[in-house]
Scaffold this motif. Structure first.
Motif, PDB file in Angstrom:
ATOM      1  N   GLU A 131     -81.971  37.289  65.494  1.00  0.00           N
ATOM      2  CA  GLU A 131     -83.042  38.274  65.407  1.00  0.00           C
ATOM      3  C   GLU A 131     -82.520  39.677  65.068  1.00  0.00           C
ATOM      4  OE1 GLU A 131     -86.996  39.583  65.413  1.00  0.00           O
ATOM      5  OE2 GLU A 131     -86.130  37.566  65.379  1.00  0.00           O
TER       6      GLU A 131
ATOM      7  N   GLN B 287     -83.552  41.627  61.613  1.00  0.00           N
ATOM      8  CA  GLN B 287     -84.357  42.853  61.633  1.00  0.00           C
ATOM      9  C   GLN B 287     -83.593  44.043  61.026  1.00  0.00           C
ATOM     10  OE1 GLN B 287     -87.503  42.918  62.147  1.00  0.00           O
ATOM     11  NE2 GLN B 287     -87.528  40.742  62.741  1.00  0.00           N
TER      12      GLN B 287
ATOM     13  N   GLN C 208     -83.892  43.511  57.402  1.00  0.00           N
ATOM     14  CA  GLN C 208     -85.278  43.766  57.000  1.00  0.00           C
ATOM     15  C   GLN C 208     -85.551  45.265  56.920  1.00  0.00           C
ATOM     16  OE1 GLN C 208     -87.918  41.107  56.427  1.00  0.00           O
ATOM     17  NE2 GLN C 208     -88.342  42.966  55.252  1.00  0.00           N
TER      18      GLN C 208
ATOM     19  N   VAL D 114     -91.870  48.784  61.259  1.00  0.00           N
ATOM     20  CA  VAL D 114     -91.996  47.582  62.089  1.00  0.00           C
ATOM     21  C   VAL D 114     -90.619  46.998  62.388  1.00  0.00           C
ATOM     22  CG1 VAL D 114     -92.847  45.212  62.139  1.00  0.00           C
ATOM     23  CG2 VAL D 114     -94.328  47.043  61.286  1.00  0.00           C
ATOM     24  N   ALA D 115     -89.794  46.903  61.360  1.00  0.00           N
ATOM     25  CA  ALA D 115     -88.458  46.321  61.540  1.00  0.00           C
ATOM     26  C   ALA D 115     -87.615  47.186  62.474  1.00  0.00           C
ATOM     27  CB  ALA D 115     -87.768  46.162  60.183  1.00  0.00           C
TER      28      ALA D 115
ATOM     29  N   ARG E 150     -88.625  49.207  64.912  1.00  0.00           N
ATOM     30  CA  ARG E 150     -89.068  49.089  66.302  1.00  0.00           C
ATOM     31  C   ARG E 150     -88.618  47.758  66.896  1.00  0.00           C
ATOM     32  NH1 ARG E 150     -91.985  53.129  68.059  1.00  0.00           N
ATOM     33  NH2 ARG E 150     -92.994  54.536  66.569  1.00  0.00           N
ATOM     34  N   ARG E 151     -88.694  46.694  66.102  1.00  0.00           N
ATOM     35  CA  ARG E 151     -88.198  45.407  66.579  1.00  0.00           C
ATOM     36  C   ARG E 151     -86.693  45.451  66.810  1.00  0.00           C
ATOM     37  NH1 ARG E 151     -91.495  41.288  62.484  1.00  0.00           N
ATOM     38  NH2 ARG E 151     -93.541  41.465  63.521  1.00  0.00           N
ATOM     39  N   LEU E 152     -86.018  46.223  65.977  1.00  0.00           N
ATOM     40  CA  LEU E 152     -84.573  46.369  66.115  1.00  0.00           C
ATOM     41  C   LEU E 152     -84.215  47.026  67.439  1.00  0.00           C
ATOM     42  CD1 LEU E 152     -82.088  45.782  64.313  1.00  0.00           C
ATOM     43  CD2 LEU E 152     -82.298  48.101  63.421  1.00  0.00           C
TER      44      LEU E 152
ATOM     45  N   ALA F 124     -85.950  47.028  70.050  1.00  0.00           N
ATOM     46  CA  ALA F 124     -86.382  46.198  71.170  1.00  0.00           C
ATOM     47  C   ALA F 124     -85.374  45.111  71.513  1.00  0.00           C
ATOM     48  CB  ALA F 124     -87.735  45.551  70.841  1.00  0.00           C
ATOM     49  N   GLN F 125     -84.378  44.928  70.639  1.00  0.00           N
ATOM     50  CA  GLN F 125     -83.365  43.903  70.880  1.00  0.00           C
ATOM     51  C   GLN F 125     -82.387  44.366  71.978  1.00  0.00           C
ATOM     52  OE1 GLN F 125     -83.260  40.818  69.215  1.00  0.00           O
ATOM     53  NE2 GLN F 125     -85.295  41.603  68.643  1.00  0.00           N
TER      54      GLN F 125
END
Length: 512
Positions: A355, A359, A362, A377-378, A380-382, A384-385
Motif C-alpha cells: 500500500e 500510494q 500514485q 487523495v494519494a 492523504r492515504r500515504l 495514513a500509512q
C-alpha cells in the motif's frame, strides 16, 4: 652597589655551573685512574705540598671555583673546616663517585628531555593547533601517533574550508595531511574530490580509481563520493559509464547504480548519448533484463526516438519484479506523455508493491499528470500509512521533486504527532525539504528536533538555487550536500532538480 653585587653573584653562579659538567667527568676519571694504579704516586685532587691528613689537606679541584660548596655534589669527601674547604680522607681513601655522575647525568637528561617535551608540546598545540596529548609527546612509544593526530587535525581544517567554499585552502590542508599520514583514507578521498572541483578531472579520476583499488573495504563509500562529485559537475558521460560498470561489479546494489545511470543518461545530449551507447553496450548486456529495458529506453529518448522509448516502456515487464525498476517505468511513461498507459502499468504492478509504495507512486504519477485531486487523495492515504524513518525520507524526496508548502506542513505535523517517530527522523532532511517546499518558517522546527547529526550548523538560507553549481554559492545544492549530512534519498532528489548547464558550458569545462 647592591645591584652590582647581585649581578656579580649571578655571574659567579653561572661560571661554577659551567664548570660543573666538565668537572663531574674530569675528576672522577682522574680518580678512577689513580685507584687503578693502586693509589700510587700523586693523588690527583689533593694539594701535594700538604700532608695527607684527613680534614687538613687542601683540594686542588676547587681552586678555580667561586664557591667550593658547589663542588660537593661531585665529591662528598670535600668538607668545610675552620681553616676552609678540605679533603676529609687520606689519599689512600680517595675514590671516584660514578654513581653521582650517573645520578646527575640522569637528572639533567630528564630535565632537558622534559623541557624539550614541554616546548614541543606547546609548539604543536599553540602554533600547529593539533590536539596532541602530553603523553603522546613525552612517551617515545607513542610518537608515531603524533603525525596521525596532525593529519586528522589538518583534515578537519580542510573539511571546514571545503564547506565554506575555500577550495584552495582545503587543498593545501589536505596535502599537508597526506604528507603526515600517507595512509589517511579520508584525506585522500576529499583530495580527489577537490581536484575535480578545481578542474583537474583527469587527476581526480586517477585518484578515485586508485582509492577503489587500494581501499577495497571502503569501495562503497569511494564510489558514492565519486558519483556525487561527477553529478555535481555534470560529468554525465563519465557518470553513466561508471554507474553501469558499478551495477555489474556490485550486483547486490545493482538497482542503486542503474538509478544513477538513468539520471546520467537523461542529462546527455544527442551526440553524447549516441557515442556512449555503443561503448557501454557490452556492460549493459550483462545487467538484469528490466534494467536493460529502462536504460535502452533512455538512450532512445536522448537519441530522439521518444516514440520508440514509449513502445519499450508501455508493456509490463513479465520477469522478476524489482520495485525500483517498476516504479521508474511507471513514472517515466507518464513523463513521456502517456499518463494513461502509466496508470495501467501502476494498476498492474501496484498490488505486489504494498500500500505505501503504491500510494507514493500514485501521488508522483498524479503530480506528473497535473491531477491535483488524485494527488491529494494519494497523499492523504500515504500519510495514513504506518510510518518509519525510511518512509518519511521517501515522502520527503517526493515533495522535493513535487514541492508544496501545505503538503509539507501535513507531513511535518504527522511526524510530530508520534514522539518516537519524530526522534528517529532526520532533522536536516526534513528541514531542507521544507525550504524546497517554500515553508522555511515551518522547516525551522527541524533544526532543533528529530535526529540531529554532528555538523557545524544550518546555513542561513530561505530558498535553494537549483541553477547554481558553484560551492561558493551558499544556497546551491552542491554546497548543501557537502555541508549538511543528509539522507541519501534527499540528496538524490535535490541533485535531480539541479538544472544542467548549457551544453556549450559543459563542453568548455571538459567535464566528461
Amino acid at each position: 652597589m647592591s645591584g652590582g653585587r647581585t649581578l656579580r653573584r649571578a655571574f659567579d653562579w653561572l661560571a661554577d655551573a659551567g664548570r660543573f659538567g666538565g668537572a663531574l667527568f674530569y675528576w672522577n676519571a682522574r680518580k678512577t685512574a689513580y685507584v687503578a694504579r693502586g693509589r700510587r704516586g700523586r693523588c690527583p685532587c689533593q694539594n701535594e705540598s700538604d700532608d695527607s691528613v684527613p680534614g687538613h689537606v687542601r683540594c686542588e679541584a676547587v681552586l678555580h671555583w667561586h664557591d667550593p660548596a658547589r663542588f660537593r655534589p661531585i665529591c662528598p669527601l670535600l668538607v668545610s673546616t675552620p681553616d676552609g674547604w678540605r679533603c676529609s680522607v687520606h689519599a689512600a681513601q680517595v675514590r671516584p663517585f660514578w654513581g653521582r655522575v650517573a645520578g646527575w647525568g640522569l637528572g639533567v637528561g630528564l630535565a632537558l628531555y622534559l623541557a624539550g617535551v614541554i616546548a614541543i608540546f606547546a609548539f604543536l598545540r599553540g602554533v600547529g593547533g593539533a590536539p596532541v596529548s602530553f603523553a603522546q609527546v613525552a612517551w617515545p612509544g607513542w610518537w608515531h601517533e603524533i603525525r596521525a593526530v596532525q593529519a586528522q587535525h589538518l583534515f578537519q581544517r580542510a573539511i571546514d574550508a571545503f564547506g565554506r567554499g575555500r577550495l584552495n585552502e582545503a587543498h593545501l590542508a589536505l596535502l599537508s595531511a597526506q604528507q603526515r599520514d600517507p595512509h589517511n583514507y579520508d584525506a585522500a578521498l576529499l583530495l580527489a574530490q577537490i581536484a575535480m572541483f578545481q578542474g583537474s578531472v583527469i587527476s581526480s579520476d586517477q585518484q578515485f580509481d586508485r582509492l577503489l583499488r587500494e581501499h577495497p573495504a571502503q569501495a562503497a563509500r569511494t564510489a558514492v563520493v565519486y558519483h556525487d562529485t561527477l553529478l555535481s559537475l555534470d560529468r554525465m558521460v563519465r557518470l553513466a559509464s561508471f554507474s553501469l560498470a558499478m551495477a555489474k561489479a556490485d550486483p547486490a546494489r545493482a538497482a542503486v547504480w542503474v538509478r544513477a545511470a538513468l539520471v546520467a543518461v537523461r542529462a546527455l545530449g544527442a551526440t553524447e548519448a549516441a557515442e556512449l551507447r555503443g561503448k557501454v553496450e557490452p556492460v549493459l548486456a550483462s545487467l538484469a533484463p528490466h534494467a536493460q529495458l529502462l536504460v535502452r529506453a533512455e538512450f532512445d529518448v536522448r537519441c530522439g526516438d521518444t516514440a520508440g522509448a514509449r513502445r519499450r516502456l508501455r508493456a509490463p515487464f513479465n520477469g522478476a519484479l524489482n520495485p525500483f525498476y517498476a516504479r521508474y517505468q511507471v513514472l517515466r511513461v507518464a513523463e513521456l506523455g502517456d499518463p494513461g498507459a502509466a496508470q495501467v502499468l501502476l494498476d498492474f504492478y501496484g498490488p505486489p508493491f504494498g500500500e505505501f509504495e503504491q500510494q507514493l507512486t500514485q501521488f508522483e504519477l498524479a503530480m506528473i499528470a497535473r491531477d491535483d485531486g488524485a494527488a491529494e487523495v494519494a497523499f492523504r492515504r500515504l500519510l495514513a500509512q504506518p510510518l518509519q524513518e525510511r518512509r518519511v525520507e521517501r515522502i520527503a524526496a517526493a515533495l522535493i521533486a513535487h514541492p508544496g508548502a501545505r503538503r509539507y506542513r501535513e507531513l511535518s505535523a504527522r511526524v510530530q504527532r508520534e514522539g518516537l517517530l519524530e526522534a528517529v527522523c532526520d532533522g536536516a532532511g526534513l528541514w531542507v525539504t521544507g525550504v524546497v517546499c517554500g515553508a522555511d518558517k515551518d522547516a525551522a522546527y527541524w533544526q532543533t528536533h528529530g535526529k540531529q547529526p554532528p555538523f557545524s550548523g544550518y546555513p542561513a538560507i530561505r530558498a535553494i538555487d537549483f541553477r547554481a553549481r558553484s560551492l561558493t554559492v551558499e544556497n546551491s545544492v552542491g554546497r548543501l550536500v557537502n555541508v549538511l549530512p543528509l539522507p541519501r534519498e534527499v540528496i538524490l532528489a535535490l541533485q535531480a532538480r539541479v538544472e544542467p548547464p548549457p551544453a556549450a558550458a559543459r563542453s568548455a569545462r571538459g567535464g566528461n
